[in-house]
Scaffold this motif. Structure first.
Motif, PDB file in Angstrom:
ATOM      1  N   THR A 116      -1.103  -5.253  -9.667  1.00 49.60           N
ATOM      2  CA  THR A 116      -2.048  -5.754  -8.663  1.00 49.60           C
ATOM      3  C   THR A 116      -2.652  -4.594  -7.881  1.00 49.60           C
ATOM      4  O   THR A 116      -3.849  -4.605  -7.573  1.00 49.60           O
ATOM      5  CB  THR A 116      -1.350  -6.747  -7.715  1.00 49.60           C
ATOM      6  N   VAL A 117      -1.841  -3.579  -7.589  1.00 48.90           N
ATOM      7  CA  VAL A 117      -2.363  -2.383  -6.915  1.00 48.90           C
ATOM      8  C   VAL A 117      -3.433  -1.746  -7.788  1.00 48.90           C
ATOM      9  O   VAL A 117      -4.525  -1.415  -7.305  1.00 48.90           O
ATOM     10  CB  VAL A 117      -1.246  -1.368  -6.607  1.00 48.90           C
ATOM     11  N   PHE A 140       4.061  -5.630  -0.646  1.00 49.57           N
ATOM     12  CA  PHE A 140       4.753  -6.739  -1.298  1.00 49.57           C
ATOM     13  C   PHE A 140       3.928  -7.352  -2.425  1.00 49.57           C
ATOM     14  O   PHE A 140       3.792  -8.577  -2.527  1.00 49.57           O
ATOM     15  CB  PHE A 140       5.153  -7.818  -0.273  1.00 49.57           C
ATOM     16  N   ILE A 141       3.357  -6.473  -3.251  1.00 55.56           N
ATOM     17  CA  ILE A 141       2.600  -6.900  -4.424  1.00 55.56           C
ATOM     18  C   ILE A 141       3.071  -6.084  -5.619  1.00 55.56           C
ATOM     19  O   ILE A 141       3.769  -5.078  -5.455  1.00 55.56           O
ATOM     20  CB  ILE A 141       1.075  -6.739  -4.218  1.00 55.56           C
ATOM     21  N   GLN A 143      -6.612  -2.246   2.812  1.00 51.90           N
ATOM     22  CA  GLN A 143      -5.233  -1.798   3.009  1.00 51.90           C
ATOM     23  C   GLN A 143      -4.813  -0.809   1.930  1.00 51.90           C
ATOM     24  O   GLN A 143      -4.160   0.200   2.217  1.00 51.90           O
ATOM     25  CB  GLN A 143      -4.279  -2.999   3.014  1.00 51.90           C
ATOM     26  N   VAL A 144      -5.195  -1.102   0.690  1.00 53.91           N
ATOM     27  CA  VAL A 144      -4.864  -0.207  -0.427  1.00 53.91           C
ATOM     28  C   VAL A 144      -5.574   1.131  -0.246  1.00 53.91           C
ATOM     29  O   VAL A 144      -4.970   2.194  -0.423  1.00 53.91           O
ATOM     30  CB  VAL A 144      -5.214  -0.862  -1.784  1.00 53.91           C
ATOM     31  N   MET A 145      -6.845   1.097   0.140  1.00 55.47           N
ATOM     32  CA  MET A 145      -7.583   2.338   0.356  1.00 55.47           C
ATOM     33  C   MET A 145      -6.937   3.176   1.453  1.00 55.47           C
ATOM     34  O   MET A 145      -6.794   4.390   1.306  1.00 55.47           O
ATOM     35  CB  MET A 145      -9.042   2.063   0.710  1.00 55.47           C
ATOM     36  N   SER A 146      -6.526   2.551   2.531  1.00 54.22           N
ATOM     37  CA  SER A 146      -5.864   3.271   3.619  1.00 54.22           C
ATOM     38  C   SER A 146      -4.569   3.912   3.135  1.00 54.22           C
ATOM     39  O   SER A 146      -4.262   5.056   3.483  1.00 54.22           O
ATOM     40  CB  SER A 146      -5.569   2.326   4.785  1.00 54.22           C
ATOM     41  N   ALA A 147      -3.812   3.184   2.335  1.00 49.57           N
ATOM     42  CA  ALA A 147      -2.557   3.716   1.803  1.00 49.57           C
ATOM     43  C   ALA A 147      -2.802   4.896   0.869  1.00 49.57           C
ATOM     44  O   ALA A 147      -2.093   5.906   0.915  1.00 49.57           O
ATOM     45  CB  ALA A 147      -1.780   2.617   1.086  1.00 49.57           C
ATOM     46  N   ILE A 148      -3.828   4.801   0.032  1.00 47.13           N
ATOM     47  CA  ILE A 148      -4.176   5.916  -0.857  1.00 47.13           C
ATOM     48  C   ILE A 148      -4.545   7.139  -0.027  1.00 47.13           C
ATOM     49  O   ILE A 148      -4.107   8.250  -0.316  1.00 47.13           O
ATOM     50  CB  ILE A 148      -5.348   5.521  -1.799  1.00 47.13           C
ATOM     51  N   ASN A 192       0.890   4.291  -6.347  1.00 44.91           N
ATOM     52  CA  ASN A 192       0.837   2.859  -6.623  1.00 44.91           C
ATOM     53  C   ASN A 192       2.157   2.155  -6.347  1.00 44.91           C
ATOM     54  O   ASN A 192       2.170   1.053  -5.792  1.00 44.91           O
ATOM     55  CB  ASN A 192       0.412   2.614  -8.076  1.00 44.91           C
ATOM     56  N   ALA A 193       3.278   2.756  -6.741  1.00 44.71           N
ATOM     57  CA  ALA A 193       4.579   2.115  -6.521  1.00 44.71           C
ATOM     58  C   ALA A 193       4.867   1.965  -5.028  1.00 44.71           C
ATOM     59  O   ALA A 193       5.364   0.918  -4.582  1.00 44.71           O
ATOM     60  CB  ALA A 193       5.679   2.913  -7.200  1.00 44.71           C
TER      61      ALA A 193
END
Length: 73
Positions: free
Chosen positions: A34-35, A29-30, A10-15, A21-22
């Protein structure tokens, strides 16, 4: 992405969509720390150097496709 956890995916997709990061922290919701931890895990597990390489990997491996992102939202 068998090597990545679901959250790392999920983080990779968002990047790859251009989120910082924010933004990722708010979306998932972390906390921002944590990111950063997830980003470090992604870099380590995939043998990448930086966020730019995460984006390239995400597109080349089919995690995201052109047109699937919302950069500048």
């Amino acid at each position: 992405m068998g090597r990545l956890t679901e959250r790392e995916h999920q983080v990779m997709s968002a990047i790859a969509r251009g989120a910082g990061n924010a933004e990722i922290a708010k979306e998932l919701f972390i906390g921002p720390a944590t990111v950063k931890s997830h980003v470090s895990g992604i870099l380590s597990k995939l043998g990448l150097r930086d966020r730019a390489q995460i984006v390239i990997f995400a597109y080349e491996s089919g995690v995201v496709r052109a047109g699937d992102h919302d950069i500048g939202h």
